[in-house]
Motif scaffolding. Structure first.
Motif, PDB file in Angstrom:
ATOM      1  N   VAL B 247       0.842  -1.201   0.000  1.00 49.24           N
ATOM      2  CA  VAL B 247       0.000   0.000   0.000  1.00 49.24           C
ATOM      3  C   VAL B 247       0.876   1.249   0.000  1.00 49.24           C
ATOM      4  CG1 VAL B 247      -1.808   1.257   1.226  1.00 49.24           C
ATOM      5  CG2 VAL B 247      -1.823  -1.228   1.215  1.00 49.24           C
ATOM      6  N   PHE B 248       1.944   1.207   0.777  1.00 47.74           N
ATOM      7  CA  PHE B 248       2.892   2.325   0.835  1.00 47.74           C
ATOM      8  C   PHE B 248       3.492   2.566  -0.556  1.00 47.74           C
ATOM      9  CE2 PHE B 248       7.340   3.729   1.441  1.00 47.74           C
ATOM     10  CZ  PHE B 248       7.115   4.936   2.083  1.00 47.74           C
ATOM     11  N   MET B 249       3.833   1.451  -1.201  1.00 45.13           N
ATOM     12  CA  MET B 249       4.417   1.502  -2.533  1.00 45.13           C
ATOM     13  C   MET B 249       3.461   2.172  -3.520  1.00 45.13           C
ATOM     14  SD  MET B 249       5.788  -1.999  -3.988  1.00 45.13           S
ATOM     15  CE  MET B 249       4.405  -2.661  -4.881  1.00 45.13           C
ATOM     16  N   TYR B 250       2.193   1.774  -3.461  1.00 44.05           N
ATOM     17  CA  TYR B 250       1.179   2.352  -4.356  1.00 44.05           C
ATOM     18  C   TYR B 250       1.024   3.842  -4.066  1.00 44.05           C
ATOM     19  CZ  TYR B 250      -3.293   3.263  -6.596  1.00 44.05           C
ATOM     20  OH  TYR B 250      -4.279   3.791  -7.382  1.00 44.05           O
ATOM     21  N   ASP B 251       0.990   4.169  -2.774  1.00 43.17           N
ATOM     22  CA  ASP B 251       0.810   5.552  -2.352  1.00 43.17           C
ATOM     23  C   ASP B 251       1.936   6.427  -2.899  1.00 43.17           C
ATOM     24  OD1 ASP B 251      -0.400   7.591  -0.491  1.00 43.17           O
ATOM     25  OD2 ASP B 251       1.628   7.503   0.316  1.00 43.17           O
ATOM     26  N   GLN B 252       3.174   5.949  -2.779  1.00 44.83           N
ATOM     27  CA  GLN B 252       4.313   6.734  -3.261  1.00 44.83           C
ATOM     28  C   GLN B 252       4.333   6.797  -4.790  1.00 44.83           C
ATOM     29  OE1 GLN B 252       6.429   8.454  -1.356  1.00 44.83           O
ATOM     30  NE2 GLN B 252       5.431   7.773   0.507  1.00 44.83           N
ATOM     31  N   ALA B 253       4.127   5.644  -5.428  1.00 41.53           N
ATOM     32  CA  ALA B 253       4.296   5.591  -6.875  1.00 41.53           C
ATOM     33  C   ALA B 253       3.161   6.272  -7.618  1.00 41.53           C
ATOM     34  CB  ALA B 253       4.422   4.141  -7.344  1.00 41.53           C
ATOM     35  N   PHE B 254       1.919   6.062  -7.168  1.00 42.76           N
ATOM     36  CA  PHE B 254       0.796   6.537  -7.964  1.00 42.76           C
ATOM     37  C   PHE B 254       0.056   7.707  -7.362  1.00 42.76           C
ATOM     38  CE2 PHE B 254       1.253   2.050  -9.328  1.00 42.76           C
ATOM     39  CZ  PHE B 254       1.729   2.346 -10.585  1.00 42.76           C
ATOM     40  N   LEU B 255       0.105   7.875  -6.040  1.00 39.34           N
ATOM     41  CA  LEU B 255      -0.585   9.026  -5.469  1.00 39.34           C
ATOM     42  C   LEU B 255       0.381  10.194  -5.322  1.00 39.34           C
ATOM     43  CD1 LEU B 255      -2.913   7.340  -2.831  1.00 39.34           C
ATOM     44  CD2 LEU B 255      -3.384   7.981  -5.183  1.00 39.34           C
ATOM     45  N   LYS B 256       1.633   9.908  -5.007  1.00 42.12           N
ATOM     46  CA  LYS B 256       2.606  10.993  -4.920  1.00 42.12           C
ATOM     47  C   LYS B 256       3.449  11.070  -6.185  1.00 42.12           C
ATOM     48  CE  LYS B 256       2.903  11.340   0.043  1.00 42.12           C
ATOM     49  NZ  LYS B 256       2.462  10.026   0.566  1.00 42.12           N
ATOM     50  N   SER B 257       3.123  10.249  -7.168  1.00 43.97           N
ATOM     51  CA  SER B 257       3.771  10.258  -8.498  1.00 43.97           C
ATOM     52  C   SER B 257       5.241   9.892  -8.485  1.00 43.97           C
ATOM     53  CB  SER B 257       3.630  11.636  -9.157  1.00 43.97           C
ATOM     54  OG  SER B 257       2.323  12.072  -9.079  1.00 43.97           O
ATOM     55  N   LEU B 258       5.773   9.400  -7.358  1.00 43.23           N
ATOM     56  CA  LEU B 258       7.198   9.106  -7.301  1.00 43.23           C
ATOM     57  C   LEU B 258       7.435   7.659  -7.736  1.00 43.23           C
ATOM     58  CD1 LEU B 258       7.741  10.756  -3.825  1.00 43.23           C
ATOM     59  CD2 LEU B 258       8.282  11.742  -6.032  1.00 43.23           C
ATOM     60  N   ILE B 259       7.365   7.425  -9.049  1.00 40.56           N
ATOM     61  CA  ILE B 259       7.490   6.072  -9.568  1.00 40.56           C
ATOM     62  C   ILE B 259       8.841   5.459  -9.180  1.00 40.56           C
ATOM     63  CG2 ILE B 259       7.663   4.707 -11.682  1.00 40.56           C
ATOM     64  CD1 ILE B 259       4.909   5.401 -11.411  1.00 40.56           C
ATOM     65  N   GLY B 260       9.898   6.254  -9.279  1.00 40.01           N
ATOM     66  CA  GLY B 260      11.225   5.741  -8.965  1.00 40.01           C
ATOM     67  C   GLY B 260      11.309   5.238  -7.536  1.00 40.01           C
ATOM     68  N   TYR B 261      10.844   6.088  -6.628  1.00 41.72           N
ATOM     69  CA  TYR B 261      10.896   5.737  -5.210  1.00 41.72           C
ATOM     70  C   TYR B 261      10.003   4.523  -4.927  1.00 41.72           C
ATOM     71  CZ  TYR B 261      10.653   6.411  -0.110  1.00 41.72           C
ATOM     72  OH  TYR B 261      10.711   6.231   1.242  1.00 41.72           O
ATOM     73  N   GLY B 262       8.805   4.528  -5.508  1.00 45.46           N
ATOM     74  CA  GLY B 262       7.874   3.417  -5.301  1.00 45.46           C
ATOM     75  C   GLY B 262       8.478   2.096  -5.769  1.00 45.46           C
TER      76      GLY B 262
END
Lengths: 453, 288
Positions: B247-262
Motif C-alpha cells: 500500500v505504501f508503494m502504491y501511495d508513493q508511486a501513484f498518489l505521490k507520483s514518485l514512480i522511482g521511489y515506489g
C-alpha cells in the motif's frame, strides 16, 4: 537444496513485485475521425449532469461535422485516482485521449511532464477567447507563457448553514462570524443545544484529497496572512509557520472536541457525497465549510431532490483568522479542457472545445454544474444569474478569492498537507509535530528551496 | 547427444517460450530494477536521471517506510504464520476425525472464502467490520460493547480478513499431508500409551515437516503482496495505521507520483520476501 532453488524463488518473488507495479492500459489506437474525450464521472451514481451535458454536445458536434465521431470515455473514480489514471493514459499514444478534463491545480504539473499540448496556435483564430476573463485565461497558463487549457467555470467557497438547527440552538438566522473563534463558538453551542446534529463539517485528510486541502485547510490558511503557502516575490515555497500551525490546530480542535462528523466518516473519500445527499438534506448538519456548487446536488435531476434547500440553508462568508483585513476569505479553482501531447486528433479535439464553448453551451454548463462563470457574456446572462439561490452571493466572493499556487509541485505539496491534516484529525500528532513533518516533506519536494516567514 | 548440432537443436522447441519470457517477464523486471535507481515521476519534472542509491537511502530515513515495514511484519505474522497456518492445520486435523457431512460442509465454506475474488472478499469484510456492520450488530445483540473496528484496530481487522480468506489453502495442503501419515505408526503410538497432544508433537508434526515449510513459504509470499484487500477495506488508513509495504508503494508511486521511489520500495519488498524464504528453507531443509 538444489542450486536452482533460490533462483526459482527469486524469479517468482520478482515476478510478484513487478506485477504489482505494472499498470495496464486499455483502449485502442487512434482513428482519424474520432475524438476520444476522457472526463471524470461522479462516484455517486445519481450524479450524471456532466455526462448528459457532454452527450448533448456530442450529438451537436456529430451533426455539424458529418462523418466525425466523439467517443466519450468516462472514468468513474475519486479525484486523485482519476488524475493518476489520466496521467497513465497520456503516457502512450495508444491510450492517450484527444481531449481531457483536468483540474487546473494539476495542469502545471502535467505541462511540466510534457503531457499536454500548447493551444496558442488555435487561440488567435477563435472568436470566443476574448470573452474569457483574465484570471480564467491565466488559470491554465504555464511558466512558459503558453496556454494549455480552456477553463469552463470556476468556484468560490464559504460557510453553508442550516437555519432550522440554528434557530433551535438560539443562533441568528443572519449569522456572520467575524473570526475563527466565533465559528467554533457557534459549533459548540449547536453541540450543546441540538444533540444528534453534527455541528461543523471541515473536510480533512487523505481520503477527500484536494477537497480537504482546499475547502478545509487553505480556507483557513489564507485567512492567516499574505501568501502563506508560496511567496511569489521570492519564488519559493513557505515553510510552515504560525499560520500553518494555527490552521492545523483549528482542524484538531474541531475533531478533538467532537464538533465535526465522526472521524472515520470525515476521513472517508466519499464524505463530500454524504454531506450533500444525506447530512444536509436530512437536517443533520449545522455548518459546512463548502463550495459554491453545492446546490447542483439538490436541483432537478440532481442526486438528491430537495426543493426547499434555498429556504432551509443560508450562506455566509468565511472570516479571516482574527477578522484582519479584508475580513473575508475564499479559494477558487476550476477545471479546464486540455489536449494531450500524444493526441492523434488535436485539431478535431479543439473543434469539440469550440462546440462546448458556444455561448449557449457554456451558459448551460454553468447552470447545470452550478459553476461560477468565467466568461463575461455568460456572467451577464439572466438565465445564469437566476439559475440558483446563492449564485449572486458566491459570485460576490470573487473579490476576496485566492488561487492556489499554479506550480508543478503543487499536487505533491497538497498531498503532504492532506497527510498533516489526517494526523491532527486522528490525534496521532499535535499541530506542531504535523507541521514539522510537513516541513520535512516540503523540503524534499522542492529540493530545500523554502523561505521562512 | 554430445555432437554440437544436436546441442543447439535441442533449444529450438523452447526458443519461442524463452523469447516470450524474456520479452514479457525479464524485460519489465529489468525495467523496474532500472527505474528504482532513477528519480522518475508520473507527473511534474519529467526526465528520469540516474540517482544511484538515493531512493534506498531515502527509504531507510523515512519514518513512514519503517512504519510500513513494521506493519507488514505484523500483518504477515498474524495473518499468515499464526492465522492461516495454524487454523489450516487445526481444520485439517479436525476434519480427519469428523463425519462425512461435517467434512463436506466445512470444506465447502472454507474453500468458498478462498475462491472469491479478492475485491469481493474485501467488500464483504468491509461490511462485516464497518461501524454499522454485521459484527457490531451481533455484538449489540449480545449486549457486548461494539466499536469501530476499521478505525480503532485497522491492522488487526485486515489481518483477520486475510485469515478468513486464505485459510483454505493451508487446510488443503495439510489435509493432503495428514492423509500421507501411515495409520500403523499412529496406532503403535496409541498402544504405547502416548496421549493426543504428545502424538501430535512427536509424530504428526515431524512427519509433515516439509509440508509445513512449503505452506509457510507460500503463505508468507502471498501475504506479503496483499494489496487489494487492504486498499478496499481501509486504504491504508486511518493515518498510516494499516499501510503495509504494497500500500505504501502504491501511495508513493501513484498518489505521490514518485514512480522511482515506489519501485525502489518494491525491490525492498522483494528483499523482505527473499529473506523470509531463506529462513524457511534453512529451518525446514525443504527440497524445492
Amino acid at each position: 537444496m538444489r542450486p536452482t532453488a533460490p533462483l526459482i524463488l527469486i524469479t517468482a518473488v520478482t515476478a510478484l513485485a513487478a506485477g504489482t507495479l505494472t499498470a495496464c492500459g486499455g483502449g485502442s489506437g487512434g482513428d482519424p475521425d474520432t475524438v476520444k474525450v476522457a472526463y471524470n464521472r461522479s462516484t455517486d451514481n445519481k450524479i450524471r449532469f456532466k455526462d448528459a451535458h457532454l452527450e448533448a454536445a456530442k450529438k451537436q458536434f456529430e451533426k455539424d461535422h458529418p462523418g466525425k465521431k466523439i467517443k466519450l470515455i468516462p472514468i468513474q473514480a475519486p479525484d486523485n485516482d482519476y488524475a493518476t489514471k489520466a496521467q497513465q493514459m497520456m503516457r502512450s499514444p495508444k491510450t492517450a485521449p484527444d481531449l481531457l478534463y483536468e483540474d487546473t491545480f494539476r495542469i502545471n504539473s502535467d505541462i511540466k511532464a510534457g503531457y499536454l499540448k500548447p493551444l496558442d496556435t488555435y487561440l488567435p483564430t477563435w472568436d470566443q477567447w476574448g470573452q474569457f476573463v483574465d484570471t480564467a485565461k491565466a488559470a491554465a497558463k504555464a511558466e512558459d507563457g503558453k496556454t494549455y487549457g480552456i477553463p469552463d467555470g470556476t468556484d468560490t467557497r464559504g460557510l453553508w448553514f442550516n437555519k432550522a438547527i440554528f434557530a433551535k440552538a438560539g443562533l441568528p438566522a443572519d449569522w456572520q462570524p467575524k473570526n475563527w473563534a466565533e465559528i467554533l463558538d457557534a459549533a459548540r453551542t449547536v453541540r450543546k443545544k441540538v444533540p444528534g446534529a453534527i455541528p461543523l463539517n471541515v473536510y480533512t485528510g487523505k481520503g477527500p484529497g484536494e477537497a480537504a486541502v482546499m475547502q478545509g485547510f487553505e480556507m483557513l490558511l489564507y485567512g492567516t496572512g499574505e501568501d502563506p503557502l508560496y511567496d511569489p516575490s521570492a519564488k519559493k515555497w513557505v515553510a510552515a509557520g504560525k499560520g500553518f500551525q494555527d490552521s492545523l490546530d483549528f482542524v484538531h480542535t474541531v475533531y478533538s472536541e467532537k464538533l465535526g462528523p465522526d472521524v472515520s466518516d470525515a476521513l472517508d473519500p466519499n464524505v463530500g457525497t454524504r454531506v450533500a445527499t444525506e447530512w444536509f438534506p436530512e437536517g443533520r448538519l449545522a455548518i459546512s465549510l463548502d463550495g459554491s456548487w453545492m446546490g447542483q446536488n439538490w436541483v432537478n435531476k440532481g442526486p438528491k431532490e430537495w426543493p426547499d434547500w434555498g429556504k432551509e440553508l443560508a450562506q455566509t462568508p468565511m472570516p479571516t483568522q482574527n477578522g484582519q483585513a479584508p475580513g473575508k476569505v475564499s479559494m477558487s479553482g476550476g477545471w479546464a479542457w486540455s489536449i494531450p501531447q500524444k493526441s492523434k486528433n488535436p485539431d478535431l479535439a479543439f473543434d469539440f472545445i469550440k462546440t462546448l464553448q458556444t455561448k449557449e453551451n457554456a451558459t448551460r454548463w454553468c447552470v447545470v454544474a452550478a459553476q461560477i462563470a468565467v466568461r463575461k457574456d455568460v456572467a451577464a446572462e439572466p438565465k445564469y444569474l437566476k439559475s440558483m439561490p446563492g449564485i449572486d452571493f458566491f459570485t460576490g466572493l470573487v473579490q476576496y478569492t485566492h488561487y492556489r499556487p499554479a506550480l508543478p509541485v503543487y499536487p505533491q505539496v497538497s498531498t503532504a498537507i492532506g497527510e498533516a491534516m489526517e494526523k491532527v484529525t486522528t490525534g496521532d500528532a499535535s499541530a506542531a509535530d504535523a507541521a514539522k513533518a510537513y516541513n520535512d516533506q516540503l523540503k524534499t519536494i522542492v529540493d530545500g528551496a523554502v523561505v521562512t516567514k | 547427444m554430445s555432437t554440437r548440432g544436436t546441442g543447439l537443436w535441442r533449444w529450438v522447441p523452447i526458443a519461442p517460450a524463452t523469447a516470450l519470457l524474456l520479452l514479457f517477464l525479464a524485460g519489465p523486471i529489468g525495467y523496474c530494477v532500472w527505474i528504482a535507481f532513477t528519480n522518475t515521476q508520473l507527473t511534474g519534472a519529467s526526465g528520469s536521471d540516474f540517482v544511484g542509491l538515493d531512493n534506498f537511502r531515502r527509504a531507510f530515513a523515512d519514518g513512514d517506510f519503517r512504519n510500513a515495514v513494521r506493519l507488514t511484519l505484523v500483518f504477515t505474522f498474524v495473518s499468515a504464520v499464526l492465522g492461516q497456518n495454524t487454523l489450516g492445520l487445526a481444520l485439517a486435523g479436525l476434519m480427519r476425525a469428523a463425519s462425512r457431512p461435517v467434512r463436506t460442509v466445512t470444506g465447502t465454506l472454507v474453500i468458498t472464502a478462498w475462491v472469491l475474488p479478492e475485491i469481493v472478499a474485501a467488500f464483504l469484510l468491509y461490511t462485516f467490520f464497518r461501524r454499522e456492520g454485521t459484527l457490531n450488530a451481533v455484538l449489540d445483540w449480545l449486549h457486548l460493547p461494539s466499536q469501530n473496528w476499521l478505525f480503532t484496530l485497522p491492522i488487526l481487522a485486515v489481518s483477520f480478513a486475510n485469515v478468513w480468506r486464505g485459510t483454505a489453502f493451508s487446510m488443503l495442503i495439510y489435509s493432503a499431508a495428514l492423509a500421507e501419515i501411515p495409520r500403523d505408526i499412529t496406532e503403535a503410538a496409541e498402544v504405547d500409551g502416548a496421549s493426543g497432544p504428545r502424538r501430535v508433537w512427536h509424530i504428526t508434526l515431524p512427519m509433515i515437516r516439509r509440508s509445513i515449510g512449503t505452506n509457510l513459504m507460500l503463505n508468507t509470499l502471498s501475504t506479503l503482496s496483499v494489496f487489494g484487500l487492504i486498499w478496499a477495506m481501509t486504504r491504508g488508513g486511518p493515518g498510516n495505521r494499516s499501510q503495509t509495504l504494497p500500500v505504501f508503494m502504491y501511495d508513493q508511486a501513484f498518489l505521490k507520483s514518485l514512480i522511482g521511489y515506489g519501485t525502489a520500495v518494491a525491490l525492498l519488498l522483494l528483499l523482505v520476501g527473499s529473506l523470509f524464504s531463506i529462513v524457511y528453507l534453512r529451518l525446514m531443509k525443504v527440497e524445492v
